[in-house]
Scaffold this motif. Structure first.
Motif, PDB file in Angstrom:
ATOM      1  N   TYR A 474       3.810  -5.403  -8.544  1.00 30.27           N
ATOM      2  CA  TYR A 474       4.213  -3.993  -8.470  1.00 30.27           C
ATOM      3  C   TYR A 474       5.561  -3.853  -7.761  1.00 30.27           C
ATOM      4  O   TYR A 474       6.448  -3.120  -8.212  1.00 30.27           O
ATOM      5  CB  TYR A 474       3.130  -3.183  -7.746  1.00 30.27           C
ATOM      6  CG  TYR A 474       3.539  -1.766  -7.407  1.00 30.27           C
ATOM      7  CD1 TYR A 474       3.633  -0.778  -8.397  1.00 30.27           C
ATOM      8  CD2 TYR A 474       3.840  -1.401  -6.099  1.00 30.27           C
ATOM      9  CE1 TYR A 474       4.018   0.512  -8.079  1.00 30.27           C
ATOM     10  CE2 TYR A 474       4.228  -0.117  -5.777  1.00 30.27           C
ATOM     11  CZ  TYR A 474       4.310   0.845  -6.770  1.00 30.27           C
ATOM     12  OH  TYR A 474       4.699   2.131  -6.453  1.00 30.27           O
ATOM     13  N   LEU A 475       5.731  -4.579  -6.666  1.00 33.36           N
ATOM     14  CA  LEU A 475       6.993  -4.480  -5.917  1.00 33.36           C
ATOM     15  C   LEU A 475       8.153  -5.106  -6.690  1.00 33.36           C
ATOM     16  O   LEU A 475       9.259  -4.560  -6.723  1.00 33.36           O
ATOM     17  CB  LEU A 475       6.855  -5.154  -4.546  1.00 33.36           C
ATOM     18  CG  LEU A 475       5.906  -4.450  -3.581  1.00 33.36           C
ATOM     19  CD1 LEU A 475       5.850  -5.201  -2.261  1.00 33.36           C
ATOM     20  CD2 LEU A 475       6.353  -3.013  -3.341  1.00 33.36           C
ATOM     21  N   GLN A 476       7.897  -6.236  -7.329  1.00 34.33           N
ATOM     22  CA  GLN A 476       8.956  -6.856  -8.141  1.00 34.33           C
ATOM     23  C   GLN A 476       9.356  -5.912  -9.267  1.00 34.33           C
ATOM     24  O   GLN A 476      10.537  -5.739  -9.564  1.00 34.33           O
ATOM     25  CB  GLN A 476       8.461  -8.177  -8.746  1.00 34.33           C
ATOM     26  CG  GLN A 476       8.369  -9.317  -7.744  1.00 34.33           C
ATOM     27  CD  GLN A 476       7.724 -10.559  -8.344  1.00 34.33           C
ATOM     28  OE1 GLN A 476       6.772 -10.465  -9.133  1.00 34.33           O
ATOM     29  NE2 GLN A 476       8.223 -11.730  -7.969  1.00 34.33           N
ATOM     30  N   TYR A 477       8.360  -5.267  -9.866  1.00 37.68           N
ATOM     31  CA  TYR A 477       8.620  -4.364 -10.973  1.00 37.68           C
ATOM     32  C   TYR A 477       9.402  -3.136 -10.501  1.00 37.68           C
ATOM     33  O   TYR A 477      10.349  -2.699 -11.150  1.00 37.68           O
ATOM     34  CB  TYR A 477       7.286  -3.976 -11.620  1.00 37.68           C
ATOM     35  CG  TYR A 477       7.444  -3.208 -12.887  1.00 37.68           C
ATOM     36  CD1 TYR A 477       8.155  -3.746 -13.962  1.00 37.68           C
ATOM     37  CD2 TYR A 477       6.896  -1.935 -13.022  1.00 37.68           C
ATOM     38  CE1 TYR A 477       8.322  -3.036 -15.129  1.00 37.68           C
ATOM     39  CE2 TYR A 477       7.053  -1.218 -14.192  1.00 37.68           C
ATOM     40  CZ  TYR A 477       7.769  -1.764 -15.249  1.00 37.68           C
ATOM     41  OH  TYR A 477       7.932  -1.058 -16.398  1.00 37.68           O
ATOM     42  N   ALA A 478       9.020  -2.606  -9.334  1.00 36.69           N
ATOM     43  CA  ALA A 478       9.743  -1.460  -8.772  1.00 36.69           C
ATOM     44  C   ALA A 478      11.215  -1.838  -8.584  1.00 36.69           C
ATOM     45  O   ALA A 478      12.124  -1.057  -8.895  1.00 36.69           O
ATOM     46  CB  ALA A 478       9.134  -1.057  -7.431  1.00 36.69           C
ATOM     47  N   HIS A 479      11.449  -3.046  -8.120  1.00 36.23           N
ATOM     48  CA  HIS A 479      12.834  -3.503  -7.919  1.00 36.23           C
ATOM     49  C   HIS A 479      13.584  -3.577  -9.255  1.00 36.23           C
ATOM     50  O   HIS A 479      14.728  -3.126  -9.356  1.00 36.23           O
ATOM     51  CB  HIS A 479      12.825  -4.862  -7.201  1.00 36.23           C
ATOM     52  CG  HIS A 479      14.171  -5.474  -7.080  1.00 36.23           C
ATOM     53  ND1 HIS A 479      14.589  -6.507  -7.889  1.00 36.23           N
ATOM     54  CD2 HIS A 479      15.226  -5.171  -6.276  1.00 36.23           C
ATOM     55  CE1 HIS A 479      15.839  -6.825  -7.560  1.00 36.23           C
ATOM     56  NE2 HIS A 479      16.244  -6.041  -6.594  1.00 36.23           N
ATOM     57  N   LEU A 581       9.479 -12.317   2.615  1.00 41.11           N
ATOM     58  CA  LEU A 581       8.113 -12.759   2.326  1.00 41.11           C
ATOM     59  C   LEU A 581       8.144 -14.070   1.540  1.00 41.11           C
ATOM     60  O   LEU A 581       7.099 -14.669   1.275  1.00 41.11           O
ATOM     61  CB  LEU A 581       7.367 -11.698   1.505  1.00 41.11           C
ATOM     62  CG  LEU A 581       7.133 -10.330   2.170  1.00 41.11           C
ATOM     63  CD1 LEU A 581       6.531  -9.359   1.168  1.00 41.11           C
ATOM     64  CD2 LEU A 581       6.240 -10.465   3.396  1.00 41.11           C
ATOM     65  N   GLY A 582       9.330 -14.500   1.135  1.00 42.06           N
ATOM     66  CA  GLY A 582       9.456 -15.716   0.329  1.00 42.06           C
ATOM     67  C   GLY A 582       9.167 -15.458  -1.143  1.00 42.06           C
ATOM     68  O   GLY A 582       8.755 -16.362  -1.865  1.00 42.06           O
ATOM     69  N   ILE A 583       9.394 -14.207  -1.596  1.00 38.89           N
ATOM     70  CA  ILE A 583       9.064 -13.833  -2.971  1.00 38.89           C
ATOM     71  C   ILE A 583      10.344 -13.461  -3.720  1.00 38.89           C
ATOM     72  O   ILE A 583      11.202 -12.755  -3.190  1.00 38.89           O
ATOM     73  CB  ILE A 583       8.067 -12.647  -2.969  1.00 38.89           C
ATOM     74  CG1 ILE A 583       6.744 -13.103  -2.340  1.00 38.89           C
ATOM     75  CG2 ILE A 583       7.846 -12.109  -4.376  1.00 38.89           C
ATOM     76  CD1 ILE A 583       5.735 -11.988  -2.167  1.00 38.89           C
ATOM     77  N   ALA A 584      10.456 -13.961  -4.964  1.00 37.55           N
ATOM     78  CA  ALA A 584      11.644 -13.695  -5.770  1.00 37.55           C
ATOM     79  C   ALA A 584      11.694 -12.228  -6.175  1.00 37.55           C
ATOM     80  O   ALA A 584      10.666 -11.589  -6.369  1.00 37.55           O
ATOM     81  CB  ALA A 584      11.616 -14.569  -7.022  1.00 37.55           C
ATOM     82  N   ALA A 585      12.905 -11.702  -6.322  1.00 38.96           N
ATOM     83  CA  ALA A 585      13.083 -10.334  -6.809  1.00 38.96           C
ATOM     84  C   ALA A 585      13.975 -10.386  -8.038  1.00 38.96           C
ATOM     85  O   ALA A 585      15.180 -10.178  -7.954  1.00 38.96           O
ATOM     86  CB  ALA A 585      13.705  -9.460  -5.725  1.00 38.96           C
TER      87      ALA A 585
END
Ligand code: ARG
Length: 589
Positions: A474-479, A581-585
């Motif tokens: 959800y957060l990646q998609y929002a970005h 968080l170590g998560i790709a965007a």
């Protein structure tokens, strides 16, 4: 503006203004906590009057009114309106220009105006620490992901982070394994000999189990295995070479997982149990000389003065066994001496399963008594709960075995691929694979980090790759949605105009954006990554509300500039936060 410039947050500015006002009204209480929080009734509220009125022998509502009046007379604060309400609350509204200026200030700043609050603090983080010749299992997921996130957040805030991977690479089990491998030259476990898809560690794991079975059944083999431990400890060249080979192959397999997870750990960060081996005799001598450990039935033991067991006896650490051998306890005494004395740490974090809480309590107690751990050093066992199966029960494979980490990652990526294909049927295979990898791995990490650290959580692939709810996807998609707006807007943005009135949805979003720095400070203090997850989720929701209420691309030119600034700052904050968080965007999904 230079890269280290801090943009002080509004909440801090408001708290300072309320403190000043309290100091003017009640000079004796000038140092009191102004108790400022975000509010639903205004931008912020202060509840200080409730606590202070009694000491000042006045009614809270009257005191709140006096503080409000003092705030109205003050200059140079962002507050335009202070209203006493109810039994003694103080509702505080900020000037629109003050809020727009924060947006502009953070946007102009490479680090989003976040101050270097951990600057120069030398912080050792012990995390991941899988065991050589054993498969990394779901239990190693949390330490690896949480430890890595803390390394990123503390590093971003200016701490000098020293990562330490305390690999389980030493001990009697290696004598057994090496002896078995020598007696079974036909056994395949080297990377190049294995069929694709079989990892070295799973081969070694199997051979270790086989060795264990022979060890239990055949006393002659058991004797040969014990002799092999002695040979390893004595530095026998052939045995040590074998051991090195096993360690190297296992590290290759761990590296595959680290690369896939995108964690910061490098081979230079490995300081496993064997690293401490040459230090153990010295550690034991020092503890014996200072009387911290004592002899008990031929062994050397540390007796806790703080913790007693169910029988009322003090709990112990085994410092040297009767046969002269050292174990996990001794090695951890060495880690804390090394980290305090040699690495000169200001802060030490052990990111390890909550079930080891007693072990670390005793290690810290012994280190204090030894004088290694002093009051100026902050040491924490960063404990975490267990990963449970999707059904909320202990996580096992259908056959009842431990669940391999690689299999879980594959499952999450496969599920993400199915969802991405569903959403964009026209995407080519390579693109789907790339997006699915970022989404699937991000989903696993986010699910882990967003769960409260000390509680257990259920590993539910279906839920974690969902495009809705509090998930990484959800957060990646929002970005990506914001990136697409910015792409369409092109580069022709006028500067932000701080004199425009703020729409309520713009205001709500801007206030969330301004709280990024305080959120990170909070994570650094509590060592709880889920607070950053919760913040980013709130940010994404505030952006959605804003985007529904306020047209961006179709807005008047003046408004458009300000709204695009909000879009840019939101994208930048989401990207930075996911990065921590170590998560790709990714820009597209
Ligand atoms: N290797 C251990 C395990 O897999 C964890 C080690 C944690 N770190 C430490 N300094 N004890 O359980």
């Amino acid at each position: 503006m230079s890269n280290t410039d801090e943009v002080p947050g509004l909440i801090g500015q408001v708290a300072a203004a309320v403190s000043d006002a309290i100091g003017r009204e009640l000079p004796a209480q000038a140092d009191a906590d102004p108790v400022v929080r975000p509010s639903e009734h205004a931008d912020f509220q202060s509840n200080a009057a409730l606590a202070l009125a009694k000491r000042a022998r006045t009614k809270p509502a009257d005191l709140a009114a006096r503080i409000a009046a003092a705030l109205h007379n003050a200059t140079g604060t962002p507050i335009t309106e202070a209203v006493a309400s109810g039994p003694g609350f103080l509702n505080l509204t900020l000037a629109d220009t003050a809020i727009w200026r924060q947006v502009a200030g953070r946007l102009a700043h490479a680090r989003l105006g976040v101050g270097l609050t951990q600057s120069g603090r030398r912080t050792v983080i012990d995390y991941s620490a899988p065991n050589i010749a054993k498969e990394m299992h779901v239990g190693h997921l949390r330490t690896t992901i949480i430890g890595d996130c803390l390394a990123r957040v503390l590093g971003f805030l200016g701490a000098e982070v020293i990562r330490q991977n305390h690999l389980g690479d030493w001990g009697t089990q290696f004598g057994m394994l090496i002896q078995y491998l020598d007696e079974h030259p036909e056994a395949h476990w080297h990377h190049d000999d294995l069929a694709a898809g079989t990892s070295t560690v799973s081969a070694l794991d199997g051979l270790y189990r086989a060795a264990r079975a022979v060890f239990d059944a055949d006393s002659a083999f058991a004797d040969r295995a014990r002799a092999r431990v002695v040979a390893l400890q004595a530095g026998d060249a052939a045995t040590v070479a074998r051991w090195r080979g096993i360690v190297a192959e296992s590290e290759l397999a761990f590296r595959e997982i680290y690369d896939r997870l995108g964690v910061l750990l490098t081979p230079e960060d490995s300081a496993g149990e064997s690293f401490y081996n040459p230090q153990l005799a010295g550690v034991v001598d020092e503890l014996t000389a200072s009387g911290v450990v004592v002899e008990s039935d031929g062994a050397l033991v540390f007796f806790s003065a703080e913790v007693t067991g169910p029988d009322g006896d003090p709990v112990t650490l085994m410092v040297r066994k009767t046969d002269g051998g050292y174990g996990y306890d001794t090695t951890d005494l060495a880690t804390i001496r090394y980290r305090t004395r040699d690495l000169k740490a200001d802060r030490i974090l052990y990111v390890v399963d909550a079930r080891q809480a007693l072990h670390f309590r005793l290690i810290f107690e012994a280190a204090r008594r030894a004088g290694w751990l002093t009051d100026d050093i902050d040491v924490t066992h960063v404990a975490f709960g267990t990963v449970l199966g999707p059904d909320g029960r202990p996580f096992k494979t259908r056959e009842g075995g431990t669940v391999k980490l690689m299999d879980l990652l594959d499952a999450a990526v496969d599920r993400a691929a199915a969802i991405v294909t569903d959403k964009n049927p026209d995407l080519d295979r390579d693109t789907v694979d790339r997006i699915a990898e970022q989404a699937g791995i991000g989903a696993v990490k986010y699910a882990d980090l967003s769960a409260s650290r000390t509680k257990d959580y259920a590993f539910d692939v279906e839920h974690m790759v969902s495009f809705t709810g509090n998930t990484g996807v959800y957060l990646q998609y929002a970005h990506t949605r914001i990136c697409s707006i910015l792409r369409k807007a092109g580069d022709t943005t006028p500067d932000l105009n701080p004199t425009l009135p703020l729409h309520p949805a713009e205001r709500a979003l801007a206030l969330v954006l301004d709280a990024f720095a305080t959120t990170l400070t909070d994570v650094a203090a509590t060592l709880e990554p889920h607070r950053l997850c919760g913040y980013l989720f709130d940010l994404a929701k505030a952006f959605t509300d804003f985007y529904e209420a306020c047209p961006v691309l179709a807005a008047d030119p003046a408004e458009r500039g300000n709204r695009l600034a909000l879009c840019r700052l939101t994208a930048h904050t989401l990207r930075t936060g996911l990065g921590l968080l170590g998560i790709a965007a990714p820009e597209r999904m």
